[in-house]
Design a protein around this motif. Structure first.
Motif, PDB file in Angstrom:
ATOM      1  N   TYR A 251       0.850  -1.191   0.000  1.00  0.00           N
ATOM      2  CA  TYR A 251       0.000   0.000   0.000  1.00  0.00           C
ATOM      3  C   TYR A 251       0.892   1.251   0.000  1.00  0.00           C
ATOM      4  O   TYR A 251       2.101   1.154   0.257  1.00  0.00           O
ATOM      5  CB  TYR A 251      -0.989  -0.009   1.172  1.00  0.00           C
ATOM      6  CG  TYR A 251      -0.398  -0.129   2.546  1.00  0.00           C
ATOM      7  CD1 TYR A 251      -0.111  -1.374   3.087  1.00  0.00           C
ATOM      8  CD2 TYR A 251      -0.142   1.004   3.324  1.00  0.00           C
ATOM      9  CE1 TYR A 251       0.427  -1.482   4.366  1.00  0.00           C
ATOM     10  CE2 TYR A 251       0.383   0.901   4.600  1.00  0.00           C
ATOM     11  CZ  TYR A 251       0.673  -0.342   5.112  1.00  0.00           C
ATOM     12  OH  TYR A 251       1.209  -0.441   6.368  1.00  0.00           O
TER      13      TYR A 251
ATOM     14  N   TYR B 203       1.575   4.024   1.795  1.00  0.00           N
ATOM     15  CA  TYR B 203       2.458   4.425   2.907  1.00  0.00           C
ATOM     16  C   TYR B 203       3.595   3.424   3.082  1.00  0.00           C
ATOM     17  O   TYR B 203       4.732   3.806   3.365  1.00  0.00           O
ATOM     18  CB  TYR B 203       1.632   4.540   4.194  1.00  0.00           C
ATOM     19  CG  TYR B 203       2.443   5.024   5.371  1.00  0.00           C
ATOM     20  CD1 TYR B 203       2.883   6.349   5.417  1.00  0.00           C
ATOM     21  CD2 TYR B 203       2.779   4.174   6.424  1.00  0.00           C
ATOM     22  CE1 TYR B 203       3.649   6.799   6.484  1.00  0.00           C
ATOM     23  CE2 TYR B 203       3.539   4.625   7.491  1.00  0.00           C
ATOM     24  CZ  TYR B 203       3.963   5.936   7.516  1.00  0.00           C
ATOM     25  OH  TYR B 203       4.729   6.385   8.562  1.00  0.00           O
TER      26      TYR B 203
ATOM     27  N   GLN C 272       7.769   4.011   3.214  1.00  0.00           N
ATOM     28  CA  GLN C 272       8.585   3.555   4.344  1.00  0.00           C
ATOM     29  C   GLN C 272       9.655   2.560   3.907  1.00  0.00           C
ATOM     30  O   GLN C 272      10.766   2.553   4.421  1.00  0.00           O
ATOM     31  CB  GLN C 272       7.683   2.925   5.426  1.00  0.00           C
ATOM     32  CG  GLN C 272       6.737   3.900   6.080  1.00  0.00           C
ATOM     33  CD  GLN C 272       7.443   5.156   6.595  1.00  0.00           C
ATOM     34  OE1 GLN C 272       8.262   5.104   7.493  1.00  0.00           O
ATOM     35  NE2 GLN C 272       7.142   6.317   5.989  1.00  0.00           N
TER      36      GLN C 272
ATOM     37  N   GLU D 243       4.428  12.267  -0.717  1.00  0.00           N
ATOM     38  CA  GLU D 243       3.070  11.840  -1.039  1.00  0.00           C
ATOM     39  C   GLU D 243       2.625  12.433  -2.376  1.00  0.00           C
ATOM     40  O   GLU D 243       1.933  11.793  -3.155  1.00  0.00           O
ATOM     41  CB  GLU D 243       2.097  12.291   0.059  1.00  0.00           C
ATOM     42  CG  GLU D 243       2.237  11.565   1.374  1.00  0.00           C
ATOM     43  CD  GLU D 243       3.417  12.037   2.233  1.00  0.00           C
ATOM     44  OE1 GLU D 243       4.202  12.895   1.777  1.00  0.00           O
ATOM     45  OE2 GLU D 243       3.559  11.543   3.359  1.00  0.00           O
TER      46      GLU D 243
ATOM     47  N   TYR E 286       1.597   9.130  -5.121  1.00  0.00           N
ATOM     48  CA  TYR E 286       0.250   8.743  -5.556  1.00  0.00           C
ATOM     49  C   TYR E 286      -0.023   9.015  -7.038  1.00  0.00           C
ATOM     50  O   TYR E 286      -0.582   8.146  -7.714  1.00  0.00           O
ATOM     51  CB  TYR E 286      -0.815   9.343  -4.627  1.00  0.00           C
ATOM     52  CG  TYR E 286      -0.807   8.620  -3.298  1.00  0.00           C
ATOM     53  CD1 TYR E 286      -1.344   7.347  -3.188  1.00  0.00           C
ATOM     54  CD2 TYR E 286      -0.196   9.171  -2.184  1.00  0.00           C
ATOM     55  CE1 TYR E 286      -1.293   6.645  -1.993  1.00  0.00           C
ATOM     56  CE2 TYR E 286      -0.141   8.472  -0.983  1.00  0.00           C
ATOM     57  CZ  TYR E 286      -0.697   7.212  -0.891  1.00  0.00           C
ATOM     58  OH  TYR E 286      -0.638   6.503   0.275  1.00  0.00           O
TER      59      TYR E 286
ATOM     60  N   GLU F 182      -8.032   6.528   0.282  1.00  0.00           N
ATOM     61  CA  GLU F 182      -6.578   6.363   0.146  1.00  0.00           C
ATOM     62  C   GLU F 182      -5.827   7.384   1.007  1.00  0.00           C
ATOM     63  O   GLU F 182      -4.836   7.057   1.663  1.00  0.00           O
ATOM     64  CB  GLU F 182      -6.186   6.527  -1.323  1.00  0.00           C
ATOM     65  CG  GLU F 182      -4.818   5.971  -1.613  1.00  0.00           C
ATOM     66  CD  GLU F 182      -4.592   5.652  -3.073  1.00  0.00           C
ATOM     67  OE1 GLU F 182      -5.102   6.408  -3.913  1.00  0.00           O
ATOM     68  OE2 GLU F 182      -3.910   4.662  -3.359  1.00  0.00           O
TER      69      GLU F 182
ATOM     70  N   ASP G 229      -6.170   6.376   4.804  1.00  0.00           N
ATOM     71  CA  ASP G 229      -5.281   5.286   5.228  1.00  0.00           C
ATOM     72  C   ASP G 229      -3.841   5.780   5.365  1.00  0.00           C
ATOM     73  O   ASP G 229      -3.153   5.467   6.334  1.00  0.00           O
ATOM     74  CB  ASP G 229      -5.350   4.132   4.219  1.00  0.00           C
ATOM     75  CG  ASP G 229      -4.458   2.975   4.630  1.00  0.00           C
ATOM     76  OD1 ASP G 229      -4.503   2.603   5.816  1.00  0.00           O
ATOM     77  OD2 ASP G 229      -3.693   2.458   3.788  1.00  0.00           O
ATOM     78  N   HIS G 230      -3.408   6.604   4.404  1.00  0.00           N
ATOM     79  CA  HIS G 230      -2.028   7.111   4.452  1.00  0.00           C
ATOM     80  C   HIS G 230      -1.831   8.013   5.675  1.00  0.00           C
ATOM     81  O   HIS G 230      -0.855   7.855   6.418  1.00  0.00           O
ATOM     82  CB  HIS G 230      -1.714   7.891   3.174  1.00  0.00           C
ATOM     83  CG  HIS G 230      -0.282   8.295   3.076  1.00  0.00           C
ATOM     84  ND1 HIS G 230       0.606   7.678   2.238  1.00  0.00           N
ATOM     85  CD2 HIS G 230       0.439   9.237   3.743  1.00  0.00           C
ATOM     86  CE1 HIS G 230       1.803   8.207   2.391  1.00  0.00           C
ATOM     87  NE2 HIS G 230       1.721   9.177   3.292  1.00  0.00           N
TER      88      HIS G 230
ATOM     89  N   SER H  44      -1.870   6.003   8.976  1.00  0.00           N
ATOM     90  CA  SER H  44      -0.619   5.237   9.141  1.00  0.00           C
ATOM     91  C   SER H  44       0.538   6.170   9.511  1.00  0.00           C
ATOM     92  O   SER H  44       1.339   5.848  10.401  1.00  0.00           O
ATOM     93  CB  SER H  44      -0.258   4.506   7.842  1.00  0.00           C
ATOM     94  OG  SER H  44      -1.302   3.707   7.420  1.00  0.00           O
TER      95      SER H  44
ATOM     96  N   ASP I 254       2.671   6.270  13.101  1.00  0.00           N
ATOM     97  CA  ASP I 254       4.136   6.121  13.123  1.00  0.00           C
ATOM     98  C   ASP I 254       4.815   7.304  13.806  1.00  0.00           C
ATOM     99  O   ASP I 254       5.772   7.141  14.546  1.00  0.00           O
ATOM    100  CB  ASP I 254       4.675   5.975  11.691  1.00  0.00           C
ATOM    101  CG  ASP I 254       4.659   4.517  11.267  1.00  0.00           C
ATOM    102  OD1 ASP I 254       4.137   3.692  12.046  1.00  0.00           O
ATOM    103  OD2 ASP I 254       5.146   4.212  10.160  1.00  0.00           O
TER     104      ASP I 254
ATOM    105  N   SER J 153       2.972  17.489   4.713  1.00  0.00           N
ATOM    106  CA  SER J 153       3.683  16.585   3.802  1.00  0.00           C
ATOM    107  C   SER J 153       2.928  16.370   2.489  1.00  0.00           C
ATOM    108  O   SER J 153       3.503  15.953   1.499  1.00  0.00           O
ATOM    109  CB  SER J 153       3.966  15.248   4.477  1.00  0.00           C
ATOM    110  OG  SER J 153       2.778  14.507   4.589  1.00  0.00           O
ATOM    111  N   PHE J 154       1.615  16.684   2.472  1.00  0.00           N
ATOM    112  CA  PHE J 154       0.839  16.570   1.235  1.00  0.00           C
ATOM    113  C   PHE J 154       0.898  17.853   0.406  1.00  0.00           C
ATOM    114  O   PHE J 154       0.226  17.973  -0.612  1.00  0.00           O
ATOM    115  CB  PHE J 154      -0.630  16.212   1.552  1.00  0.00           C
ATOM    116  CG  PHE J 154      -0.847  14.736   1.702  1.00  0.00           C
ATOM    117  CD1 PHE J 154      -1.128  13.941   0.599  1.00  0.00           C
ATOM    118  CD2 PHE J 154      -0.744  14.125   2.942  1.00  0.00           C
ATOM    119  CE1 PHE J 154      -1.314  12.573   0.736  1.00  0.00           C
ATOM    120  CE2 PHE J 154      -0.933  12.757   3.076  1.00  0.00           C
ATOM    121  CZ  PHE J 154      -1.223  11.980   1.980  1.00  0.00           C
TER     122      PHE J 154
ATOM    123  N   PHE K 172      -3.858  16.767  -5.455  1.00  0.00           N
ATOM    124  CA  PHE K 172      -3.968  15.304  -5.388  1.00  0.00           C
ATOM    125  C   PHE K 172      -5.216  14.845  -6.167  1.00  0.00           C
ATOM    126  O   PHE K 172      -5.144  13.949  -7.002  1.00  0.00           O
ATOM    127  CB  PHE K 172      -4.073  14.889  -3.912  1.00  0.00           C
ATOM    128  CG  PHE K 172      -4.154  13.406  -3.679  1.00  0.00           C
ATOM    129  CD1 PHE K 172      -3.016  12.672  -3.381  1.00  0.00           C
ATOM    130  CD2 PHE K 172      -5.376  12.736  -3.734  1.00  0.00           C
ATOM    131  CE1 PHE K 172      -3.087  11.298  -3.153  1.00  0.00           C
ATOM    132  CE2 PHE K 172      -5.452  11.370  -3.512  1.00  0.00           C
ATOM    133  CZ  PHE K 172      -4.303  10.659  -3.213  1.00  0.00           C
TER     134      PHE K 172
END
Lengths: 112, 240
Positions: free
Chosen positions: A26, A28, A32, A46, A50, B28, B31-32, B35, B39, B58-59, B88
């Motif tokens: 996936y 992310y 990593q 990102e 994508y 999508e 989920d990113h 996660s 972390d 970060s986006f 995006f």
């Protein structure tokens, strides 16, 4: 990718190579994995990851599987048959590019 | 550290407030972000809010924008700017258009060699020949109705099925046939103005146009249903 513009052209090859080595990944997880393999030298942003994944999906090189994980949906990407063939081509292209650049940057001396 | 359901719901609402209106784009991103936040909390020891602010940036979204907002000169925080998310969605929209165009072409090639479709196509051509023989004036109208079939399906689904609402995939695939339908409509307009004074108008043009555009319209229906089934399953999975 934040580190260098030099890496930009290789993003799709990196993604294809990683997916070739594992069954499915996936978004992310890909960022990593790259960070881990390059010891933090290379960071995929990102904003670059994508669009590249969606482009590869549109070209029919990747297929998507959706699963429910921890109260949310997760999109897993995996290589299609065409994607596997394209990975071999892309890796060959990259190897040729690296060898050409090496010859340009540090040409081998010859006695002939 | 795993985020709790309420924190995940907060992130989903944060995405909606930041203009990510399509649910199939949001899954999508959600989920990113979840996660990445998990972390960051675990590895850097930061709070949920600090982690989310970092991931927001970060986006490509800013956390400070200058201008006049409710008598203040500066807007800060998670809702100050959503340019990263806009970019995006735009890029995803472009790639989805490409994906469905490629799929349509593939499906068209497959259909043109399928005996079942060839039989259907022959029947449609015969039907239009008969319609033209007995009711030449209505040929144009029947052609219009036939080419509008993909819209009937998408309109019907948008009324009865929530999964088709606010879905970028369904919106794009639903609009795929619009170009050909518009071409036909343009043909009608040109026909009406060109043959305005004629007594015996060549209505056969409509029969020919419909028969030529029929395979594309039929492919659009097939591709629409493929996307519809896939997204319906995804939506149901999301609700479970």
């Amino acid at each position: 990718m934040s580190n260098s513009k030099l890496y930009k052209g290789s993003l799709t090859t990196i993604i294809l190579k990683l997916l070739n080595e594992s069954d499915k990944m996936y978004g992310y997880e890909i960022t990593q994995k790259v960070k881990e393999l390059t010891k933090g030298e290379l960071k995929i942003t990102e904003g670059a990851l994508y669009p590249a994944l969606h482009k590869l999906e549109a070209e029919g090189l990747l297929e998507v599987e959706v699963k429910k994980v921890d109260n949310r949906l997760r999109k897993y990407y995996r290589l299609t048959e065409n994607g596997e063939k394209e990975t071999v081509n892309k890796l060959n292209e990259l190897a040729n590019y690296i060898s050409t650049m090496q010859n340009l940057v540090s040409p081998k001396l010859s006695l002939e | 550290m795993k985020l709790i359901k309420e924190e995940i719901e907060f992130i989903e609402h944060y995405l909606i407030k930041n203009g990510v209106k399509y649910w199939d784009v949001r899954i999508e991103l959600l989920d990113h972000i979840v996660s990445a936040v998990e972390d960051k909390i675990e590895q850097e020891g930061v709070s949920f809010n600090e982690a989310l602010l970092d991931v927001h940036q970060s986006f490509g979204n800013r956390t400070k924008t200058f201008g006049i907002y409710n008598d203040k000169l500066m807007k800060t925080g998670l809702y100050a700017d959503n340019n990263g998310f806009k970019k995006f969605t735009r890029k995803k929209q472009k790639e989805l258009g490409r994906k469905y165009r490629n799929l349509t072409l593939k499906e068209l090639k497959k259909m043109l060699v399928s005996p079942a479709f060839l039989l259907e196509y022959t029947s449609i051509i015969l039907l239009f020949v008969i319609v033209f023989q007995y009711w030449p004036k209505t040929t144009g109208f029947i052609g219009l109705v036939v080419l509008m079939l993909p819209y009937f399906f998408s309109a019907f689904h948008s009324l009865k099925d929530k999964s088709t609402r606010k879905s970028l995939n369904i919106m794009i695939v639903g609009n795929m046939g619009f170009l050909f339908f518009s071409l036909y409509n343009l043909g009608i307009q040109i026909f009406n103005s060109y043959y305005e004074a004629e007594i015996h108008k060549p209505f056969i043009i409509f029969a020919i146009m419909t028969c030529l555009l029929y395979p594309i319209m039929r492919t659009n229906i097939n591709v629409y249903f493929l996307a519809y089934k896939e997204h319906k399953n995804m939506y149901e999975l999301m609700l479970t």
